[in-house]
Structures are given as C-alpha cells and as structure tokens.
Design an enzyme around this catalytic site. Structure first.
Site, mmCIF file in Angstrom:
data_model
loop_
_atom_site.group_PDB
_atom_site.id
_atom_site.type_symbol
_atom_site.label_atom_id
_atom_site.label_comp_id
_atom_site.label_asym_id
_atom_site.label_seq_id
_atom_site.Cartn_x
_atom_site.Cartn_y
_atom_site.Cartn_z
ATOM 1 N N ARG A 17 10.808 -3.012 0.176
ATOM 2 C CA ARG A 17 10.469 -3.032 -1.253
ATOM 3 C C ARG A 17 11.341 -2.060 -2.046
ATOM 4 N NH1 ARG A 17 3.859 -3.939 -1.084
ATOM 5 N NH2 ARG A 17 4.025 -5.684 0.381
ATOM 6 N N ARG A 73 4.865 5.636 0.346
ATOM 7 C CA ARG A 73 5.619 4.633 -0.409
ATOM 8 C C ARG A 73 7.080 4.666 0.036
ATOM 9 N NH1 ARG A 73 3.805 1.993 -4.731
ATOM 10 N NH2 ARG A 73 2.064 3.444 -4.898
ATOM 11 N N GLU A 83 -4.928 2.644 -0.589
ATOM 12 C CA GLU A 83 -4.856 1.250 -0.143
ATOM 13 C C GLU A 83 -4.143 1.141 1.204
ATOM 14 O OE1 GLU A 83 -2.711 -1.255 -2.845
ATOM 15 O OE2 GLU A 83 -2.333 -2.749 -1.288
ATOM 16 N N SER A 98 -4.565 -5.346 1.585
ATOM 17 C CA SER A 98 -4.857 -6.120 0.394
ATOM 18 C C SER A 98 -4.992 -7.561 0.843
ATOM 19 C CB SER A 98 -3.696 -5.960 -0.593
ATOM 20 O OG SER A 98 -4.028 -6.497 -1.845
ATOM 21 N N ARG A 152 1.025 3.188 6.784
ATOM 22 C CA ARG A 152 -0.105 3.893 6.191
ATOM 23 C C ARG A 152 -1.207 4.135 7.224
ATOM 24 N NH1 ARG A 152 -0.676 1.904 -0.175
ATOM 25 N NH2 ARG A 152 1.447 2.568 -0.736
#
Length: 422
Positions: A260, A275, A347, A350, A389
């Site tokens: 990303r 991130r 998070e 998802s 994560r």
RNA sequence: GGAGGGGUGGCCGAGUGGUUUAAGGCGCACGCUUGGAAAGCGUGUGUGCGUUAACGCGUACCGCGGGUUCGAAUCCCGCCCCCUCCGCCA
C-alpha cells in the site's frame, strides 16, 4: 457499479443511499443521461433499419442484373447521418459507464449513519484488557531491544514504512500466518489459494480500487498493479464466469504480502509496524448466493475473531458507520485488537459484504437449475488476520517487565517449542 | 527477445462480401412415447435497447476500437487477451 435499471426503477433509494454516504443526489442526472442515450439509440436503429432494407434490395436487384447505381447513391447519403448517431450513442454510453463506476456501494439498511469512525458502533467484546506488569512498552521498543526488529536497516534498503524482522520474530510472523491459514482451511472450509500478487488493471477495477484509488496502489513500470490485499486476486477468480449454483458458496483463503502506498497517511503511525508499505495478511474471500451473503458475513467475521480468541488477545468488534466504509462495501465489521503499548484498540481485521457490487464490475454470475438467465453472485472479503498487526499485538500483550515475550501456547509447535522470546 | 496460431452464443464448433434471420453438435427446458425410467422423436433455448394489450416485430452485439463498402463475423489498420515452438532465466 450499479444497475442502471434499478436506479431508474427506484431513484429515491439510490439517492438516499448516496446521502447516507454523505454524497449529493445523482439519480436525476443519471436517469436524464440514460434517457438521452436510449433516445439516440432509437433514432439510430430506425436509420439502420432503413439502411438494411435498402441494402438488401440492392443485393436482390443486383443478382437479377439490374442497374442499381441510383439506389446505391441514396443509401450512401444515409450513411453520414447514422454514423453521427452511432458516435453520439457511444459517447453517451461511455459517459454513463464512467459515471456509474465512480459511485460507491450503497450501505445496507442496518449500517449506522455517520460521518466517520466516531459513528462506528461496538457490537461485541471478548476477553479483558490484560494487566501488564510495569509500564507497557510499544512493540517497536520491545522488538528493537530484542534486536529482531530493525527499522534503520529497512530504511537503508527500502526507505520508511518498511521493517526487517529477524530470528525469533521472523519465525513468529511465519508461525502466525501458518496458524491462521491452517485454521481457516482445516476447520472452516476455506480452500487455500496461492494467487498472483501482481495483477492487471481489470482485476483492480473489478475489486473497486480503480479507477478512483490509484494513488493508494503501487504500479510496476509495465503496468501491473501490486495487490493491496489478496481480496483483489481472490475475488477476481470468478470474473467473467457463470458458475453453477451448486458450486456456491466458494471460500478462499490466502497468505500473501500486501502493498500500500499510504499516500494519504503522511505523518500517521510513522513509528513501528502498524502502517507499512508492505505487510503480510491472511485473507478470506467468499463467493455466495445473493440470499446467503448476510449469513456468510457473520460466519466470516466469526472465523476471523476465532483467531484472536485462540491467541488469547482481547478485542472488540465494531460495525462501521456509513462514513467509514470502503468504496465497494455495503456493510463492514472491523475487529479491533487491544494494544497495551498504545493503550488503545487497533484494527486487525475488516470483514465486508460487497453484495453484487464487485460481481457487476467483474461480471461474475451464477445459474440455477431450471431458472432462465443468470444472476450476479455476492462477494465478501475479510482479513483473517493482518499478520503484521497480529505480531504487534502478540508482542505488546505478552510482554514481560524484562522485555522478553511469552509465546502464545497455540504457536509453540510452530516455533520449534520456543516458549519465550528474549 | 524471435517465429507462428488463435479469440464466434451456457459450452464445443462451422462460417473468406448479399435469405446468416450465426449451420451443426453438446447441455438445458418443455412435450410425445413409457407401468416408471433410459434411449428415441419433436419443439424451444443469449443479452441490451426500442416497440406491442399480447403473439410478435425492429435493431445492435462474433475480443475492443477505427476504416473500406449500398451491404462486414467475413476485407484493411491499430490495440487488448490467450496459446504453441525456439532462445534466455528462478
């Protein structure tokens, strides 16, 4: 991507959906454009009918050896006119398609309305906030102290938002991924898939990432796109296909790297592994019958939560508000794991039901026995879980005052019996 | 990188300028036949748009986009995609 017919049949529902997304009403403009297109098409067809009739007559007359020069000249004059309508029709259709492709999915009725994540609603919670002896450290403090998590070297090689894991932490990442993948495939009926992680533009369009969100993705010099999630290749498995109803549901699970650009996240989560430009993720994708997607959504979320329960990690599950949902989703559950070092929930998964939104974009359909025609399938995707994560969560939740890390029991066999790192 | 082959309906597959209104087959649906089934026989079987009370009728779609022509699945040009062989390579 929307069915123009459903917008025409129920413009109020479409506009209400957009409004819940915080967008202006658009049905009127869309319908006007569609009407113009169909009117143009009708005129075009009338001209074509005249042309076809005349041409056929010329063919017949010619076969009889008659002189047809006059008739041929007449039809020639028609040409300019119908070619103009041809262009007009095509332009209108293209404008309409482009317009339709730019609208996000309409939220499901039971999705809470709100502008952003503050309007998300917690629906359940598992476990308790763990008591950390001493001051809870953040994962990067722990990892760097162990000398198994190296951001400086990663920066030397690749710049910011990358990490080098080594030794037991590299192993831990692999153990987590294997644990998740085995669970989903061996216990929950998902088929393991090892997909391409470079994809073509049409796959990125089908999933809903293009054309609108190209700045979030990495692209190669010869126009492949690096996947931001395995959802992209997995959902596109059924692109252009007509499945038999008996093949549904299809359930796929993959462990892949994800890439990303994080273009809009400058200055956000700059420290640590939260991130990154590259991270590992175990992804779940289901292809279902339209009537089964809501149940499948609950089931998939359950599968993802089970990973956290077995790892003994405290979490809560929230349903995203209309303002926080992604482009392709009609309803999304986020699972947020507790991070003692950050003293907050973050998070880690998802899970989204996209309805027929992606299926329309990629033309994925199914056929039922004895029923004429085809219908679009529903597609769902969920992280099960984000491995990077998950590693962060294990470090922060299982830390000891001396900086060592207890290895969760379910991972012992995958860590060569190692029970403690450091 | 070099050379070649190909893309036609749910699927396979014919089709090199004019009843192609896309042959034929498979599959599927319905019917006949049967005690029941299979086989057999018959009929039907794409999508969008327009039109019609309805049966229908019209039109477009043969990978995508241009062009030639009175007329294009068919001829020409560009692009996309798939495959085969050779070379290189993990």
């Amino acid at each position: 991507m929307f069915d123009i017919k459903s917008i025409c049949n129920n413009p109020e529902a479409f506009d209400a959906g957009l409004k819940r997304r915080g967008m202006a009403a658009a049905a009127e403009d869309i319908i006007a454009l569609d009407r113009m297109r169909r009117a143009t098409q009708t005129e075009l067809q009338e001209l074509q009918r005249r042309r076809n009739e005349a041409s056929k007559a010329i063919g017949v007359a010619k076969a009889r050896g008659e002189d047809v020069a006059h008739e041929m000249a007449e039809v020639r004059d028609l040409k300019e006119e119908y070619q103009e309508f041809e262009r007009g029709e095509r332009d209108l259709a293209e404008t309409l398609d482009t317009l339709l492709a730019a609208y996000p999915n309409i939220p499901a009725e039971d999705v809470p309305e709100g502008a952003d994540e503050d309007a998300n609603v917690e629906i359940r919670r598992w476990g308790e906030v763990p008591q950390i002896v001493g001051e809870a450290k953040q994962h990067f403090e722990l990892g760097e102290a162990l000398e198994m998590m190296d951001f400086e070297r990663a920066a030397k090689i690749s710049g910011s938002r990358f990490v080098v894991l080594s030794g037991a932490l590299a192993r831990l990442e692999r153990a987590l991924a294997g644990f998740m993948l085995d669970m989903h495939t061996e216990e929950f009926g998902y088929t393991e898939v090892a997909p391409p992680i470079l994809v073509r533009e049409n796959a990125a369009f089908g999933a809903g990432n293009l054309p609108k969100f190209s700045e979030d993705l990495f692209r190669t010099t010869d126009d492949y796109w690096l996947i931001p999630t395995a959802e992209m290749p997995l959902t596109n498995m059924i692109a252009g296909e007509i499945l038999d109803e008996t093949e549904l549901p299809m359930r796929f699970a993959s462990y892949t790297p994800c890439f990303r650009a994080e273009a809009g996240a400058a200055g956000k989560d700059t420290r640590g592994m939260i991130r990154q430009h590259q991270f590992g993720k175990v992804e779940l994708v289901s292809i279902t019958h339209p009537e089964k997607s809501n149940d499948e959504h609950e089931r998939m979320t359950e599968c993802a939560e089970e990973v956290l329960r077995r790892l003994g990690l405290h979490y809560r599950t929230v349903v995203l508000s209309t303002g926080d949902m992604g482009f392709s989703a009609r309803k999304t559950y986020d699972i947020e794991v507790w991070l003692p070092g950050q003293n907050t929930y973050r998070e880690i998964s998802s899970c989204s039901n996209c309805g027929d939104f992606q299926a329309r974009r990629m033309d994925g359909r199914f056929r039922s026995e004895g029923v004429k025609g085809t219908k679009f399938v529903h597609t769902l995707n969920g992280s099960g879980l984000a491995v990077g994560r998950a590693l962060v969560a294990v470090l922060e939740n299982y830390q000891n005052p001396d900086g060592s890390i207890v290895v969760p029991e379910v991972l012992h066999s995958r860590m060569a019996g190692l029970k403690r790192i450091g």
